[in-house]
Design a protein around this motif. Structure first.
Motif, PDB file in Angstrom:
ATOM      1  N   MET A  81      -6.671 179.589 -31.483  1.00 26.22           N
ATOM      2  CA  MET A  81      -7.360 179.916 -30.239  1.00 26.22           C
ATOM      3  C   MET A  81      -6.648 181.050 -29.512  1.00 26.22           C
ATOM      4  SD  MET A  81      -8.584 176.181 -28.866  1.00 26.22           S
ATOM      5  CE  MET A  81      -9.261 174.966 -30.009  1.00 26.22           C
ATOM      6  N   ALA A  82      -7.196 181.402 -28.345  1.00 27.60           N
ATOM      7  CA  ALA A  82      -6.665 182.530 -27.572  1.00 27.60           C
ATOM      8  C   ALA A  82      -5.158 182.395 -27.359  1.00 27.60           C
ATOM      9  CB  ALA A  82      -7.393 182.630 -26.234  1.00 27.60           C
ATOM     10  N   GLY A  83      -4.446 183.487 -27.599  1.00 32.43           N
ATOM     11  CA  GLY A  83      -2.997 183.499 -27.498  1.00 32.43           C
ATOM     12  C   GLY A  83      -2.320 183.482 -28.850  1.00 32.43           C
ATOM     13  N   ASP A  84      -3.046 183.085 -29.886  1.00 35.83           N
ATOM     14  CA  ASP A  84      -2.500 183.023 -31.246  1.00 35.83           C
ATOM     15  C   ASP A  84      -2.585 184.380 -31.942  1.00 35.83           C
ATOM     16  OD1 ASP A  84      -1.689 180.352 -31.449  1.00 35.83           O
ATOM     17  OD2 ASP A  84      -3.712 179.682 -31.936  1.00 35.83           O
ATOM     18  N   LEU A  85      -1.668 184.595 -32.862  1.00 33.04           N
ATOM     19  CA  LEU A  85      -1.737 185.726 -33.787  1.00 33.04           C
ATOM     20  C   LEU A  85      -2.166 185.184 -35.133  1.00 33.04           C
ATOM     21  CD1 LEU A  85      -1.052 188.824 -33.994  1.00 33.04           C
ATOM     22  CD2 LEU A  85       1.153 188.111 -34.957  1.00 33.04           C
ATOM     23  N   VAL A  86      -3.199 185.759 -35.732  1.00 32.53           N
ATOM     24  CA  VAL A  86      -3.659 185.320 -37.053  1.00 32.53           C
ATOM     25  C   VAL A  86      -3.562 186.487 -38.029  1.00 32.53           C
ATOM     26  CG1 VAL A  86      -5.195 183.542 -36.170  1.00 32.53           C
ATOM     27  CG2 VAL A  86      -6.073 185.835 -36.494  1.00 32.53           C
ATOM     28  N   GLY A  87      -3.330 186.153 -39.299  1.00 29.39           N
ATOM     29  CA  GLY A  87      -3.173 187.201 -40.308  1.00 29.39           C
ATOM     30  C   GLY A  87      -1.795 187.811 -40.313  1.00 29.39           C
ATOM     31  N   GLU A  88      -0.834 187.160 -39.629  1.00 27.05           N
ATOM     32  CA  GLU A  88       0.485 187.772 -39.514  1.00 27.05           C
ATOM     33  C   GLU A  88       1.282 187.722 -40.814  1.00 27.05           C
ATOM     34  OE1 GLU A  88       1.176 183.660 -37.577  1.00 27.05           O
ATOM     35  OE2 GLU A  88      -0.466 184.923 -38.271  1.00 27.05           O
ATOM     36  N   PHE A  89       0.950 186.788 -41.739  1.00 28.80           N
ATOM     37  CA  PHE A  89       1.680 186.745 -43.004  1.00 28.80           C
ATOM     38  C   PHE A  89       1.530 188.078 -43.746  1.00 28.80           C
ATOM     39  CE2 PHE A  89       1.748 181.853 -43.745  1.00 28.80           C
ATOM     40  CZ  PHE A  89       2.334 181.693 -42.504  1.00 28.80           C
ATOM     41  N   ALA A  90       0.276 188.495 -43.935  1.00 27.56           N
ATOM     42  CA  ALA A  90       0.038 189.781 -44.587  1.00 27.56           C
ATOM     43  C   ALA A  90       0.502 190.922 -43.700  1.00 27.56           C
ATOM     44  CB  ALA A  90      -1.444 189.945 -44.914  1.00 27.56           C
ATOM     45  N   GLY A  91       0.461 190.699 -42.369  1.00 33.29           N
ATOM     46  CA  GLY A  91       0.941 191.718 -41.447  1.00 33.29           C
ATOM     47  C   GLY A  91       2.442 191.906 -41.521  1.00 33.29           C
ATOM     48  N   ILE A  92       3.140 190.923 -42.090  1.00 27.91           N
ATOM     49  CA  ILE A  92       4.588 191.019 -42.229  1.00 27.91           C
ATOM     50  C   ILE A  92       4.991 191.435 -43.641  1.00 27.91           C
ATOM     51  CG2 ILE A  92       6.746 189.687 -42.214  1.00 27.91           C
ATOM     52  CD1 ILE A  92       5.530 188.003 -39.953  1.00 27.91           C
ATOM     53  N   ASP A  93       4.424 190.746 -44.668  1.00 28.89           N
ATOM     54  CA  ASP A  93       4.881 191.036 -46.038  1.00 28.89           C
ATOM     55  C   ASP A  93       3.926 191.903 -46.849  1.00 28.89           C
ATOM     56  OD1 ASP A  93       2.827 189.313 -46.851  1.00 28.89           O
ATOM     57  OD2 ASP A  93       4.156 187.642 -47.295  1.00 28.89           O
ATOM     58  N   GLY A  94       2.720 192.163 -46.340  1.00 25.78           N
ATOM     59  CA  GLY A  94       1.790 193.042 -47.036  1.00 25.78           C
ATOM     60  C   GLY A  94       1.170 192.443 -48.282  1.00 25.78           C
ATOM     61  N   ARG A  95       1.331 191.152 -48.515  1.00 27.72           N
ATOM     62  CA  ARG A  95       0.777 190.518 -49.714  1.00 27.72           C
ATOM     63  C   ARG A  95      -0.659 190.061 -49.459  1.00 27.72           C
ATOM     64  NH1 ARG A  95       4.786 186.554 -52.745  1.00 27.72           N
ATOM     65  NH2 ARG A  95       3.168 186.966 -54.281  1.00 27.72           N
ATOM     66  N   PRO A  96      -1.395 189.668 -50.526  1.00 24.94           N
ATOM     67  CA  PRO A  96      -2.792 189.249 -50.351  1.00 24.94           C
ATOM     68  C   PRO A  96      -2.944 188.071 -49.390  1.00 24.94           C
ATOM     69  CG  PRO A  96      -2.346 189.681 -52.659  1.00 24.94           C
ATOM     70  CD  PRO A  96      -1.013 189.741 -51.961  1.00 24.94           C
ATOM     71  N   ARG A  97      -4.101 187.988 -48.779  1.00 24.98           N
ATOM     72  CA  ARG A  97      -4.386 186.953 -47.789  1.00 24.98           C
ATOM     73  C   ARG A  97      -4.417 185.575 -48.436  1.00 24.98           C
ATOM     74  NH1 ARG A  97      -3.888 189.372 -42.774  1.00 24.98           N
ATOM     75  NH2 ARG A  97      -5.062 191.330 -42.718  1.00 24.98           N
ATOM     76  N   VAL A  98      -3.912 184.581 -47.717  1.00 25.70           N
ATOM     77  CA  VAL A  98      -3.906 183.210 -48.235  1.00 25.70           C
ATOM     78  C   VAL A  98      -5.135 182.421 -47.777  1.00 25.70           C
ATOM     79  CG1 VAL A  98      -1.397 183.120 -48.377  1.00 25.70           C
ATOM     80  CG2 VAL A  98      -2.539 182.369 -46.281  1.00 25.70           C
ATOM     81  N   GLY A  99      -5.900 182.970 -46.835  1.00 24.78           N
ATOM     82  CA  GLY A  99      -7.079 182.260 -46.352  1.00 24.78           C
ATOM     83  C   GLY A  99      -8.097 183.191 -45.734  1.00 24.78           C
ATOM     84  N   THR A 100      -9.257 182.637 -45.451  1.00 19.74           N
ATOM     85  CA  THR A 100     -10.343 183.362 -44.791  1.00 19.74           C
ATOM     86  C   THR A 100     -10.389 182.945 -43.323  1.00 19.74           C
ATOM     87  OG1 THR A 100     -11.681 183.578 -46.789  1.00 19.74           O
ATOM     88  CG2 THR A 100     -12.851 183.670 -44.686  1.00 19.74           C
ATOM     89  N   VAL A 101     -10.538 183.918 -42.441  1.00 18.26           N
ATOM     90  CA  VAL A 101     -10.591 183.660 -41.005  1.00 18.26           C
ATOM     91  C   VAL A 101     -12.006 183.955 -40.521  1.00 18.26           C
ATOM     92  CG1 VAL A 101      -9.671 184.261 -38.736  1.00 18.26           C
ATOM     93  CG2 VAL A 101      -8.152 184.239 -40.735  1.00 18.26           C
ATOM     94  N   THR A 102     -12.642 182.984 -39.889  1.00 15.12           N
ATOM     95  CA  THR A 102     -14.026 183.108 -39.436  1.00 15.12           C
ATOM     96  C   THR A 102     -14.126 182.802 -37.951  1.00 15.12           C
ATOM     97  OG1 THR A 102     -14.772 182.344 -41.616  1.00 15.12           O
ATOM     98  CG2 THR A 102     -16.405 182.348 -39.838  1.00 15.12           C
ATOM     99  N   ALA A 103     -14.896 183.613 -37.241  1.00 23.86           N
ATOM    100  CA  ALA A 103     -15.081 183.408 -35.802  1.00 23.86           C
ATOM    101  C   ALA A 103     -15.951 182.179 -35.541  1.00 23.86           C
ATOM    102  CB  ALA A 103     -15.722 184.646 -35.183  1.00 23.86           C
ATOM    103  N   CYS A 104     -15.487 181.303 -34.673  1.00 22.39           N
ATOM    104  CA  CYS A 104     -16.272 180.152 -34.224  1.00 22.39           C
ATOM    105  C   CYS A 104     -16.726 180.465 -32.798  1.00 22.39           C
ATOM    106  CB  CYS A 104     -15.443 178.879 -34.255  1.00 22.39           C
ATOM    107  SG  CYS A 104     -14.810 178.444 -35.883  1.00 22.39           S
ATOM    108  N   GLY A 105     -17.922 180.994 -32.655  1.00 20.96           N
ATOM    109  CA  GLY A 105     -18.325 181.534 -31.370  1.00 20.96           C
ATOM    110  C   GLY A 105     -17.838 182.974 -31.267  1.00 20.96           C
ATOM    111  N   ARG A 106     -18.110 183.620 -30.148  1.00 20.47           N
ATOM    112  CA  ARG A 106     -17.699 185.004 -29.968  1.00 20.47           C
ATOM    113  C   ARG A 106     -16.186 185.076 -29.791  1.00 20.47           C
ATOM    114  NH1 ARG A 106     -17.690 189.055 -25.620  1.00 20.47           N
ATOM    115  NH2 ARG A 106     -18.172 191.088 -26.531  1.00 20.47           N
ATOM    116  N   VAL A 107     -15.565 186.045 -30.447  1.00 18.26           N
ATOM    117  CA  VAL A 107     -14.112 186.183 -30.427  1.00 18.26           C
ATOM    118  C   VAL A 107     -13.737 187.588 -29.975  1.00 18.26           C
ATOM    119  CG1 VAL A 107     -12.043 186.315 -31.880  1.00 18.26           C
ATOM    120  CG2 VAL A 107     -13.660 184.428 -32.179  1.00 18.26           C
ATOM    121  N   LEU A 108     -12.778 187.679 -29.087  1.00 19.98           N
ATOM    122  CA  LEU A 108     -12.202 188.946 -28.650  1.00 19.98           C
ATOM    123  C   LEU A 108     -10.753 188.987 -29.103  1.00 19.98           C
ATOM    124  CD1 LEU A 108     -13.587 189.032 -24.990  1.00 19.98           C
ATOM    125  CD2 LEU A 108     -14.609 190.035 -27.043  1.00 19.98           C
TER     126      LEU A 108
END
Length: 235
Positions: A81-108
């Motif tokens: 939820m708001a305040g969280d960082l998502v996708g940071e694993f690949a943002g740190i090590d540059g390796r392939p994504r371990v999961g799919t992230v989907t918006a539940c409702g509108r997301v900013l």
């Protein structure tokens, strides 16, 4: 919880998320990284196994993180939820994504490239420490789920998941918390058949711990929910 309104510097950010772990100055730095993005309900923002290297700093709304098991079934790994960082694993090590992230409702969110994220943590060590602490907390939660679920029935697993989410995302001192989750999403999160989760939700409603609505679970009594979680019978 689950609001899509972008909150300002003086707003409440859950302590479990990255923005809740830093002070106001560092928070402003993080919220100035990258560029603003908005996703409609159901939009996939990150795909499992892809090689992109950006992270999303959630400012409003909620996302779910899923992955496919070897038998092809989809597993719900987490909600963020708001305040969280998502996708940071690949943002740190540059390796392939371990999961799919989907918006539940509108997301900013803020769309932050790996190079910018790493430079930020280099220039601001306190942010780097907060990011590390956030990642460790997620790993501890994942480990805790494995321990909690061992030998625990569906009612117990559901009560423990709901209590955990309410505690980390709810406002301190408030007795009521809302979670924008559907029953199928809860079923995948607790690793049970939807019919079993439906039965467990009914039991929690009848106990007075929660109420439910369309894509909404309202927790009315956290203490009672905690007692149910502790008293859960073995599977």
């Amino acid at each position: 919880m689950g609001t899509t309104r972008v909150r300002g510097a003086g707003a409440y950010w859950p302590s479990a998320g990255l923005l809740g772990r830093v002070d106001e100055t560092e928070r402003a730095i993080l919220m100035g990284l990258g560029h603003a993005v908005a996703y409609p309900p159901g939009q996939i923002t990150i795909r499992e196994a892809e090689t992109s290297d950006f992270a999303l700093l959630l400012l409003g709304g909620m996302v779910k993180v899923t992955a496919h098991a070897q038998d092809g079934r989809e597993a719900l790994l987490a909600v963020r939820m708001a305040g969280d960082l998502v996708g940071e694993f690949a943002g740190i090590d540059g390796r392939p994504r371990v999961g799919t992230v989907t918006a539940c409702g509108r997301v900013l969110a803020r769309y932050i490239l790996r190079s910018e994220l790493l430079e930020c943590t280099k220039q601001h060590p306190a942010i780097g420490l907060a990011l590390s602490a956030s990642v460790v907390a997620k790993m501890r939660t994942a480990t805790g789920r494995i321990v909690d679920f061992t030998g625990c029935d569906v009612l117990g697993r559901l009560a423990r998941i709901l209590h955990h989410l309410a505690v980390i995302y709810g406002r301190p001192g408030q007795r009521v918390a809302q979670l924008p989750l559907s029953q199928p999403e809860m079923a995948t999160l607790v690793g049970a058949a939807e019919s079993s989760v439906h039965k467990a939700l009914r039991a929690l409603r009848e106990s007075g711990a929660i109420t439910t609505g369309y894509r909404r679970i309202t927790i009315l009594d956290l203490d009672h929910l905690a007692r149910i979680a502790v008293a859960a019978e073995p599977a």
